[in-house]
Each structure stands twice: as structure tokens, then as C-alpha cells.
Scaffold this motif. Structure first.
Motif, short mmCIF file in Angstrom:
data_model
loop_
_atom_site.label_atom_id
_atom_site.label_comp_id
_atom_site.label_asym_id
_atom_site.label_seq_id
_atom_site.Cartn_x
_atom_site.Cartn_y
_atom_site.Cartn_z
N GLY A 4 122.16 -88.47 -22.12
CA GLY A 4 123.10 -89.37 -23.60
C GLY A 4 122.40 -89.12 -24.46
O GLY A 4 123.19 -89.12 -25.55
N TYR A 5 120.81 -88.77 -24.53
CA TYR A 5 120.42 -89.05 -26.05
C TYR A 5 120.54 -87.58 -26.74
O TYR A 5 120.33 -87.32 -28.07
CB TYR A 5 118.71 -89.26 -26.23
CG TYR A 5 118.41 -90.34 -25.57
CD1 TYR A 5 117.89 -91.22 -25.92
CD2 TYR A 5 118.71 -91.23 -24.12
CE1 TYR A 5 117.77 -92.51 -26.26
CE2 TYR A 5 118.51 -92.17 -24.01
CZ TYR A 5 118.16 -92.89 -25.25
OH TYR A 5 117.68 -94.34 -24.63
N PHE A 6 120.63 -86.55 -25.77
CA PHE A 6 121.64 -85.21 -26.70
C PHE A 6 122.55 -85.06 -26.99
O PHE A 6 123.85 -85.23 -25.97
CB PHE A 6 120.16 -83.87 -25.55
CG PHE A 6 118.85 -84.50 -25.54
CD1 PHE A 6 117.83 -83.35 -26.51
CD2 PHE A 6 118.56 -85.07 -24.45
CE1 PHE A 6 116.81 -84.19 -26.39
CE2 PHE A 6 116.87 -85.24 -24.48
CZ PHE A 6 116.32 -84.76 -25.58
N ARG A 7 122.97 -84.13 -27.39
CA ARG A 7 124.56 -83.08 -26.93
C ARG A 7 124.48 -82.21 -27.88
O ARG A 7 123.00 -81.32 -28.30
CB ARG A 7 125.16 -83.55 -28.91
CG ARG A 7 124.13 -83.92 -30.35
CD ARG A 7 125.49 -83.94 -31.18
NE ARG A 7 126.42 -83.56 -31.03
CZ ARG A 7 127.06 -82.20 -31.81
NH1 ARG A 7 126.45 -81.17 -32.09
NH2 ARG A 7 128.45 -81.30 -31.69
N ASN A 8 125.30 -81.15 -27.03
CA ASN A 8 125.41 -79.85 -27.05
C ASN A 8 126.92 -79.71 -27.60
O ASN A 8 127.84 -79.62 -26.89
CB ASN A 8 125.00 -79.11 -25.74
CG ASN A 8 124.92 -77.73 -25.67
OD1 ASN A 8 125.51 -76.59 -26.52
ND2 ASN A 8 124.36 -77.15 -24.90
N GLY A 9 127.75 -79.45 -28.91
CA GLY A 9 128.40 -78.47 -29.21
C GLY A 9 128.47 -77.49 -29.08
O GLY A 9 129.85 -77.01 -28.98
#
Length: 695
Positions: free
Chosen positions: A297-302
Motif C-alpha cells: 500500500g505504500y506504492f501506487r501504480n496509475g
């Protein structure tokens, strides 16, 4: 056969590069201790396996309730037979404490407790005193936030379990942070547990992000017992912080793989930092293992489509947990938490950065100049911790780890090379076999190898090499038909028998049709503890025999080993932390989530607690209760067993966002000062007569 064929088709498609995020579960409502449900395989649930196993007993006994009682009255493991229900336990010599909702630590009569190493305690550098106004750099010289797994290393540095009992290195994980309690800028804002201050333009102040990163990781601090019996921090060259920014090596089959190449490490051999370290491990060669748990959850991938190595682990397609990628400086160490495709190749952006997390990290506490190592052969998932079988000269090293998420798995690693005390090192963790557990309905179990080219883990089925298998450990475990479990948490190995115990903390996603004798409740809120022996007493065996040790819950909905229910001296739920002391006394810690604690049916359990159990009789007594809003976690004693260290994590976490904005904080532990926010801290417990803890 049909379900396995469908899995092969699915993972062959995933191996081609991506999946549609619209078909994934990103559930942003999970709290800090939970991952979203990411396992959508068709593998059988543990509940359905156990149900099948018990149906034969139900025919003989007539009712489901009788089947449960039979299950606990007659364990199948030869070495773990229950004593009569009225047997007393010589291992538990204290009077149980009652449940409590007080904002304090409660220990049994004849015991004392005091606080050591709270968040913000200065331990290195210029030793800056704790203040809400501390800078990010100052936090990097202080004990981190939200203490978790922990070990006491005797100062001689020769053995993790033998040596001084009055002087040593206390090494502990810091699982996560609460930004509202971290920054002066948060005062007066309506912020929940994961809420953080944001600037008017939607960015975050870089120093706040730095402070949060330095609040994560591991603290190594020398502590000693003073002449008055109390413990204190010692200023020492070995004191050290490992944080979300510390350079780290990648070792094992994933080293150099295309899957971990990034702008920071184009050759795929290094990464920066460790985050969300929950439980831990201690190697026979005297080093510390930090386990990365809910890191996704510390990362995002859009991106419109995301690869399975992100999707299967719950990398967000929207906002990251703390918005570290929004730091206003735009510095490289912050933007790496945006794993979207932003350049022509993986070596020019951070699309692979999440793949460098989810590992077990080895740290040498006695060498402050050493570089931590991420050992990829132990698998990539939400590691709760790592527990070792006692090492045997000339035999392989064996260790276990649980994947702490609903419907995930339990794993075992066996080294290729044998253990030699004279030469043992972390290299033993870089060459071996990773197995995943399958629990059979007859009380037997199998360890299935996650080895490229075996058990269908081939290119035809979507796995390109051993690095691919390990980066996608969950997908590999899905494919080979491992058993879905109810959130495997801490493990513990009895040092005198080799029996392995694991906590299964809860699984509220269990549906009514999945109810069975060992889990006789829809929505498993209370949890249980499972245990097993390796066949033939050989830790490297490919099979094991398993049973349940305790079904947690209230007095009218629980079972002990004797077949009787828990009572006022030992009712508990949501078992989490687990540890055996040298006398084979089993210590059990609980983690009721902040959304449930002291509410509804959970009121009867009070605050989170720690209990002690006799593995022979199955008797359990409540030893300790903690303050408001916290989780009891991390437990270890000195070699002489006369000093115990436990951690209190996130006191005050049950404060609502509205109450926080109004300054109405429901815990002020441990300082009990209205001007100081609650702080995670270590608690030192001793027996007033100087005796062994628990007797």
C-alpha cells in the motif's frame, strides 16, 4: 483437475505482462494491519479441508459441537497429547490478571514493569531529545515509531541466546507510523490513523515525508541493567538506525533479474530501505531478520494495466498509503513510490520498485558498517516473521514464514548447504528450496516445492525462471494448490521438541457455508493457533502432521486443548505474536483491530493482552494487559529468563479523527502527560524476587 487447468490458463495470461486493474481488488478500506484480499485462486480453504476431516467424527458423535470437542480432546500428533482436563501446569506459576480497559500496563502480583526506548528516544548521532517538532533528520537518530518484533542480543556477540543477561543490543522493528502523532502541523486537523497533512496544492512537505520514512525500519540500541535493577539506553558505537532510506543489497535468485531493475539500480542488485517490518527472525549465526509485511500500500501504480507482481499483492491503483511520492521536493527517494510507467524503460523509472519489497532483510547488529541484505529465496509476500528450527551441525537450515493476509499461505525454506557453526552466514539463505504448505483432511500435510521446472512452474504455465517464481511467490503458491489460511501471523518453534506453532489471527471473510468444526463461526473474528510436527522428527521432511492447539474466543465460543472452553482467566481473541522461551513456555499476544477494540462483542476482551501457555497441558493464563488502543507485540527474555522485554505498539490508535481534531486523545501512555502524544515503547518486566519470568 478443472480448477488447476483454469489456474494455468490464468497465470499464463498474467505472465504475458499485465492484467486489467478493473478486475482486481484494491479495497482501500483496509486498516494498517490488513492487506486487501488479493487471493482469487480456487485453492481449497483450510475450513473446507478441516470440515471434510471432521465429518467422519460427526457421524460417530452426532453433532458438530461434539466433533469440535473430540478434535481438541484427542490431538493426532503423537508428541502433543493433551493431559487430563484438570491437570495443573507447573510451567505457569503466576496468578492471572483480569481483562482491563485502563490506560496502563498491568502485570501479575509479584512482577514490576517499566518503560524503555519509547519512540523518539535518542540513540545515535547528536542524540536529539524527543519533540513533536523534531526534523526528519533528527528522527533518523532516534528510536522509530510503532515498535514490533524484537530480540535481545547478549553483548558478547557470539550467540543470540547465550551470554550476558544484563548488557546487550535490543534490536526492534518499527512497523509503520501515524502521521497525526508525528507532526506539529497535524494538530487540530481531523486525521484518522493513516491521515497525513497535505499542502494546499496537494503536495506534501518533504521533511514530513523524511520524518515518516525515518520513523520506519529497525532500531539497534545498546541497553544495560543498572545497579538499581532498572534498564537504560547506553550511548555506544553499535547504536544504529536502519530506515526506509538505507541502501540494501539484493541476494538470491532475484539478484540481477529484469524484474528488480530500476533507475536507482539499473543492474537489479540494490534497493533502498525497508518498510512495514512486523515480526522478525533471529539466525543461528547471530544476525537479525526484519520481515516486510504490508508494504504494497505504500506504492501506487496509475497505469491502465498493472503486472501480476503488483496486482497479486495489492499495490494501489489510486493513492498510496502515505503519499510519499507527493513530496514537494520531487527528490528521487520520494518519487520512487510512484510505480507507474513514466519512461521508456524500467531502468529510467520506478515501475519495478515494489518488486524490491516484500522480502526478508538480514541485518548484522554487531557491524554498524554492514549493508543489510534482502534474501529473495525466502519468497516475496506479506512476511509476518521468520522462525528457525534449532540448527543441527551438518544438517540444512530450516525456517518458516507466514503470509499475513486473508486466504494466504504458510511457507518453509530448506537450505541446500548444511549448517556449520564455524562458517554459517547469510549465504545459507541464498541457496535452497522454498516450500508452501498443503493441509490435508486426514491430519497430514505436504510441503510443495516452489522450484522452477517442478510442479508445473514452467514457461508454459507463466513462470519464466526461479526469479519469476520468487517475485510472484503468491501466484506460484496459488498454482501448485497450497491451502488458503486465515491470516497466518507469527510462528514459534518449541526449542525442546521442534514442534511448530502458528497463529491464525482471524478471517472475517469466512462465509456461512464454510463453517466447520474447527471454525464453528461465520466470519472468523476470534482466530486460532495451529501446530504441526515434521514427519519422523526431520525438519527437512516433505510431509507433516498437524492439529489445533486452541480455538480462541469468548467463554461460550472457544476450545482449549483439554476440550474445555476458555474462562475469565484466559479468554482472548485475535492471536498474533507468538514465542517460546527456553523452558518451552509459549507466550501468546493479541491484536484486536482498532475498529473492533472495546466495542460490541469485543468489549469482553478489554485491551490487547499477552498470555502464557503450557504446550503439554494446553493450560493458558493471562499474564499482561496493555493500555488503550494498542497492540501487544514483540517478546523476548534475557538468556537467564529473569528479564522480559515486550513492545506496546500504537497506543491511542483508537482515537477518532474528530476527537483528534478536538485534542481529545484517549491515551497518553506512557508519559501520561497531556502535552505529549501517546508513544509506542518497550516495556521491561521483572519478577520482584528476581526469579524466572512465568514461574
Amino acid at each position: 483437475m478443472s480448477s488447476k487447468r483454469s489456474l494455468r490458463q490464468k497465470y499464463s495470461q498474467l505472465a504475458k505482462g499485465s492484467v486489467d486493474p478493473r478486475n482486481t481488488t484494491t479495497d482501500r478500506q483496509f486498516v494498517h494491519g490488513d492487506e486487501p484480499v488479493c487471493n482469487r485462486s480456487n485453492n481449497p480453504l483450510f475450513s473446507s479441508i478441516l470440515s471434510t476431516r471432521l465429518q467422519r467424527r460427526q457421524v460417530l458423535r452426532g453433532t458438530l459441537a461434539a466433533a469440535v470437542t473430540t478434535m481438541f480432546a484427542g490431538p493426532v500428533l503423537d508428541g502433543l497429547k493433551a493431559r487430563p482436563a484438570n491437570a495443573s501446569s507447573p510451567m505457569l506459576g503466576f496468578k492471572a490478571v483480569p481483562v482491563s480497559e485502563a490506560d496502563t500496563i498491568v502485570v501479575p502480583e509479584g512482577y514490576s514493569a517499566h518503560v524503555l526506548t519509547p519512540w523518539g528516544e535518542p540513540i545515535t548521532g547528536s542524540y536529539p531529545s524527543y519533540s513533536l517538532n523534531n526534523t526528519g533528520a533528527e528522527q533518523g537518530m532516534q528510536v522509530g515509531q510503532h515498535h514490533d518484533g524484537m530480540h535481545f542480543f547478549p553483548i558478547e556477540g557470539n550467540s543470540p541466546y547465550e551470554g550476558s543477561s544484563v548488557d546487550g543490543l535490543l534490536v526492534m522493528n518499527h512497523e509503520y507510523v501515524e502521521p497525526r502523532y508525528t507532526h506539529a502541523a497535524a494538530i487540530g486537523q481531523a486525521l484518522g490513523r493513516d491521515g497525513y497533512p497535505v499542502k494546499a496544492d496537494g503536495t506534501r512537505e518533504a521533511d514530513q515525508v523524511l520524518k515518516e520514512m525515518n520513523g520506519h525500519g529497525v532500531s539497534i540500541v545498546r541497553v544495560s541493567q543498572q545497579s538499581d535493577g532498572r534498564w537504560s539506553v547506553v550511548q555506544d558505537r553499535l547504536n544504529r538506525r536502519v530506515t526506509a532510506l538505507t541502501p540494501m543489497d539484493i541476494q538470491g535468485p532475484v539478484r540481477g533479474s529484469d524484474l528488480v531493475k530500476t533507475k536507482y539500480s539499473p543492474d537489479g542488485t540494490r534497493t533502498r530501505g525497508t518498510i512495514n517490518n512486523c515480526a522478525h527472525g533471529v539466525t543461528p549465526w547471530n544476525t537479525y531478520l526484519a520481515a516486510e509485511e504490508n508494504w504494497a500500500g505504500y506504492f501506487r501504480n496509475g497505469d491502465e494495466t498493472i503486472p501480476r507482481e503488483h496486482e497479486r499483492y495489492g499495490v494501489s491503483t489510486e493513492d498510496s498509503r502515505y503519499g510519499w511520492d507527493l513530496a514537494d521536493s520531487g527528490a528521487d527517494e520520494y518519487i520512487r513510490f510512484n510505480a507507474s510507467t513514466q519512461a521508456a524503460s524500467a531502468t529510467e523509472d520506478y515501475r519495478n520498485e515494489p518488486n524490491t519489497f516484500g522480502w526478508v532483510v538480514e541485518i548484522d547488529p554487531f557491524n554498524p558498517n554492514s549493508t543489510p541484505v534482502k534474501h529473495t529465496y525466502l519468497g516475496r509476500f506479506a512476511h509476518e516473521g521468520v522462525v528457525f528450527q534449532p540448527p543441527v551441525e551438518g544438517q540444512p537450515i530450516v525456517c518458516y514464514s507466514g503470509d499475513d493476509a486473508r486466504f494466504e499461505y504458510i511457507y518453509k525454506y530448506v537450505s541446500t548447504q548444511p549448517y556449520s557453526q564455524a562458517t554459517a552466514s547469510g549465504a545459507l539463505l541464498d541457496d535452497g528450496t522454498l516450500y508452501v504448505a498443503r493441509f490435508n483432511e486426514d491430519g497430514s500435510g505436504d510441503w510443495i516445492a516452489l522450484t522452477f521446472g517442478e510442479n508445473g512452474l514452467t514457461p508454459e504455465n507463466g513462470f519464466q525462471d526461479q526469479a519469476d517464481v520468487l517475485v510472484n511467490t503468491r501466484a506460484a503458491a496459488d498454482f501448485v494448490g497450497a491451502t488458503k489460511m486465515d491470516r497466518p501471523e507469527w510462528g514459534a518453534v518449541d526449542p525442546n521438541t521442534g514442534a511448530v506453532y502458528f497463529t491464525l489471527t482471524n478471517n472475517t471473510n469466512r462465509e456461512l457455508e464454510q463453517v466447520d468444526a474447527a471454525n464453528p463461526r461465520p466470519e472468523n473474528r476470534w482466530g486460532q493457533i495451529i501446530r504441526w510436527n515434521e514427519v519422523g522428527g526431520n525438519p527437512t521432511s516433505a510431509s507433516f502432521e498437524w492439529d489445533l492447539f486452541v480455538l480462541a474466543g469468548p467463554e461460550d465460543d472457544s476450545r482449549k486443548l483439554s476440550g474445555r472452553t476458555l474462562n475469565e482467566e484466559n479468554i482472548f481473541c485475535c492471536p498474533d505474536g507468538l514465542w517460546f522461551d527456553a523452558s518451552s513456555r509459549l507466550w501468546i499476544q493479541t491484536d484486536m483491530g482498532e475498529g473492533d477494540m472495546n466495542k460490541g462483542d469485543f468489549v469482553q476482551f478489554g485491551n490487547n493482552q499477552m498470555l502464557a501457555a503450557d504446550p503439554n497441558t494446553g493450560e493458558i493464563l493471562r499474564f499482561l494487559t496493555g493500555p488503550i488502543g494498542q497492540e501487544i507485540t514483540g517478546v523476548v527474555t534475557t538468556p537467564d529468563q529473569r528479564t522480559m522485554f515486550i513492545n506496546v505498539q500504537h497506543p491511542g490508535a483508537t482515537t477518532t479523527d474528530e476527537a483528534f481534531a478536538a485534542g481529545d486523545i484517549n491515551s497518553r501512555w506512557p508519559d501520561q502527560d497531556s502535552s505529549i502524544y501517546p508513544r509506542s515503547a518497550t516495556v521491561v518486566i521483572t519478577k520482584d524476587d528476581g526469579g524466572i519470568i512465568g514461574t
